[in-house]
Structure formats: C-alpha cells, structure tokens
Design a protein around this motif. Sequence first.
Motif, PDB file in Angstrom:
ATOM      1  N   ASN A 130       3.607  35.592   2.054  1.00 54.40           N
ATOM      2  CA  ASN A 130       3.638  34.618   0.966  1.00 54.40           C
ATOM      3  C   ASN A 130       2.328  33.864   0.899  1.00 54.40           C
ATOM      4  OD1 ASN A 130       6.217  35.257   0.281  1.00 54.40           O
ATOM      5  ND2 ASN A 130       7.147  33.656   1.496  1.00 54.40           N
ATOM      6  N   PHE A 148      10.080  32.175  11.699  1.00 53.89           N
ATOM      7  CA  PHE A 148       9.528  31.839  10.393  1.00 53.89           C
ATOM      8  C   PHE A 148       8.982  30.421  10.400  1.00 53.89           C
ATOM      9  CE2 PHE A 148      10.537  35.331   7.649  1.00 53.89           C
ATOM     10  CZ  PHE A 148      11.637  35.940   8.227  1.00 53.89           C
ATOM     11  N   PRO A 164      10.503  22.920  -3.447  1.00 53.15           N
ATOM     12  CA  PRO A 164      11.121  23.837  -2.488  1.00 53.15           C
ATOM     13  C   PRO A 164      10.263  24.027  -1.237  1.00 53.15           C
ATOM     14  CG  PRO A 164       9.990  25.084  -4.165  1.00 53.15           C
ATOM     15  CD  PRO A 164       9.870  23.625  -4.569  1.00 53.15           C
ATOM     16  N   GLN A 165      10.862  24.643  -0.250  1.00 54.35           N
ATOM     17  CA  GLN A 165      10.124  25.062   0.925  1.00 54.35           C
ATOM     18  C   GLN A 165       9.466  26.418   0.661  1.00 54.35           C
ATOM     19  OE1 GLN A 165      12.622  23.071   4.646  1.00 54.35           O
ATOM     20  NE2 GLN A 165      12.284  25.256   4.596  1.00 54.35           N
ATOM     21  N   PHE A 207      17.678  30.852  -1.500  1.00 53.78           N
ATOM     22  CA  PHE A 207      16.578  31.729  -1.132  1.00 53.78           C
ATOM     23  C   PHE A 207      17.059  33.181  -1.151  1.00 53.78           C
ATOM     24  CE2 PHE A 207      13.539  28.590   0.492  1.00 53.78           C
ATOM     25  CZ  PHE A 207      14.356  27.518   0.782  1.00 53.78           C
ATOM     26  N   PHE A 237       7.843  29.756   2.667  1.00 50.25           N
ATOM     27  CA  PHE A 237       7.909  30.423   3.955  1.00 50.25           C
ATOM     28  C   PHE A 237       6.740  31.373   4.176  1.00 50.25           C
ATOM     29  CE2 PHE A 237      11.893  29.461   6.062  1.00 50.25           C
ATOM     30  CZ  PHE A 237      12.609  28.832   5.061  1.00 50.25           C
ATOM     31  N   GLY A 238       6.358  31.516   5.441  1.00 46.46           N
ATOM     32  CA  GLY A 238       5.480  32.597   5.834  1.00 46.46           C
ATOM     33  C   GLY A 238       6.269  33.888   5.943  1.00 46.46           C
ATOM     34  N   LEU A 245      11.042  35.650   2.611  1.00 45.97           N
ATOM     35  CA  LEU A 245      11.959  34.641   2.071  1.00 45.97           C
ATOM     36  C   LEU A 245      11.327  33.995   0.844  1.00 45.97           C
ATOM     37  CD1 LEU A 245      13.004  33.175   5.455  1.00 45.97           C
ATOM     38  CD2 LEU A 245      14.665  33.729   3.688  1.00 45.97           C
ATOM     39  N   ILE A 246      12.029  34.118  -0.267  1.00 47.49           N
ATOM     40  CA  ILE A 246      11.530  33.606  -1.543  1.00 47.49           C
ATOM     41  C   ILE A 246      12.485  32.548  -2.071  1.00 47.49           C
ATOM     42  CG2 ILE A 246      10.794  34.198  -3.883  1.00 47.49           C
ATOM     43  CD1 ILE A 246       9.163  35.540  -1.673  1.00 47.49           C
ATOM     44  N   ASN A 247      11.944  31.410  -2.440  1.00 47.87           N
ATOM     45  CA  ASN A 247      12.782  30.373  -3.015  1.00 47.87           C
ATOM     46  C   ASN A 247      13.189  30.745  -4.438  1.00 47.87           C
ATOM     47  OD1 ASN A 247      12.999  27.656  -4.703  1.00 47.87           O
ATOM     48  ND2 ASN A 247      13.531  27.225  -2.577  1.00 47.87           N
TER      49      ASN A 247
END
Lengths: 109, 114
Positions: free
Chosen positions: B1, B90, B102-103, A35, B105-106, A43-45
């Motif tokens: 996001n 988060f 994948p995860q 990430f 996220f906010g 947070l970006i994957n």
Amino acid sequence: GIQVEQSPPDLILQEGANSTLRCNFSDSVNNLQWFHQNPWGQLINLFYIPSGTKQNGRLSATTVATERYSLLYISSSQTTDSGVYFCAAAYSGNTPLVFGKGTRLSVIA
Amino acid sequence: NAGVTQTPKFRVLKTGQSMTLLCAQDMNHEYMYWYRQDPGMGLRLIHYSVGEGTTAKGEVPDGYNVSRLKKQNFLLGLESAAPSQTSVYFCATRTALYSNQPQHFGDGTRLSIL
C-alpha cells in the motif's frame, strides 16, 4: 472493551449473486470501519461508517449505531471480491480499532 | 500500500533469536499501530503510538517491544523469538487531524519462528 462479532464466518457465492455481511458490536462506538483483505494479504479500507449509509460502486454499508450493528452489502459479486472482510470498531477516532474475526468470501465463476 | 512500508516482507528465525520489524510512513500520520494476524483470529493489536516518543500496550503486548524515535518510523522488536510469535505482522497508520479518517495498512511481514 469492545467486542466485535462478524457473521457468517464463511460465504461461498456464485458470480453475480448478492450478499450481506453483518457486524455486531458490544458498546457505543464512534468509529466503525470495514476492510477487505485480498488473496494476496493486502488490507484495503472500504468504508469509515460509524453511522448511516454509504455506497461505493457495487459495495454499500449501513451502520445502525443505536442497535449496535453494521451491514456490508455486495451486489453482483465478482471473483475479485473474494477475500476476507473485516469489521473494526473503536470508542472514538483516537482509540485503537478492535477487529472482528472476519468473513471469508469466495466468489466462484 | 502506498505510504506505509514494512520491512522485511518475510523472515525465518530460530527460537531465541532477536529481530526488529520496521514500519515507515510518508503520510505524516501521528498514529501508528502494530497488529498480528493469526488464522481465524482476525487482527490483534500489539502496541501503538499516538505520536513521536510515545508508545502504549495493546491487547497482546507480551514478548514485544516498540520504539517511535522518529514520527515516520515505528519499530517492533522481538528480543527472544518464540514459535508462538509465528504470525503475519501488519503496521497501520492514521492521521490525528480528523476523526473520520480510515487506517492505512502496510503489506505485512510474514514471520516464522522455528
């Protein structure tokens, strides 16, 4: 449980330089993700990569599961690459991720 | 996001006050997670849920409670806030349909306890 260690903790690069970030994990994992947390905290994957190699533009990642490490490569770095890079691992896709403490990257012009 | 919304974005509380953080997702994901991020500590899992009506403890659950009454919402509660709970929180979600996803996220909730 799984232990995840990242190195280096901090990295300063000149724009255009290349870098390699490392992630070591303590157990066999079937879920390994990278990430990027940008300077605004989002947070970006980047990659889901429990094994093998993947590439996405200037970024690529390689995980050697048998030796319990993963590498994130950043080529021709740009100031927008700055932020914190996290590696996270889990035993499976259905178990929660354990995060490393991150590598803080600063790219200067 | 896109898809994961946390409210509020910022909050200041006094010691002993209570509050609830809301995580809402529109991706129909089964798994939802609450993390806290402290300087130099990475992200640590507080509680998580694998589906509507289920919750489980993570690495640092003390002082927090959670509920997942609806699939799209995951609530994190602080019954009696303490300064040690000052952190950035988060929420994350993930589908259970495929193991290689994948995860997401906010954008986080910055919480300060005075």
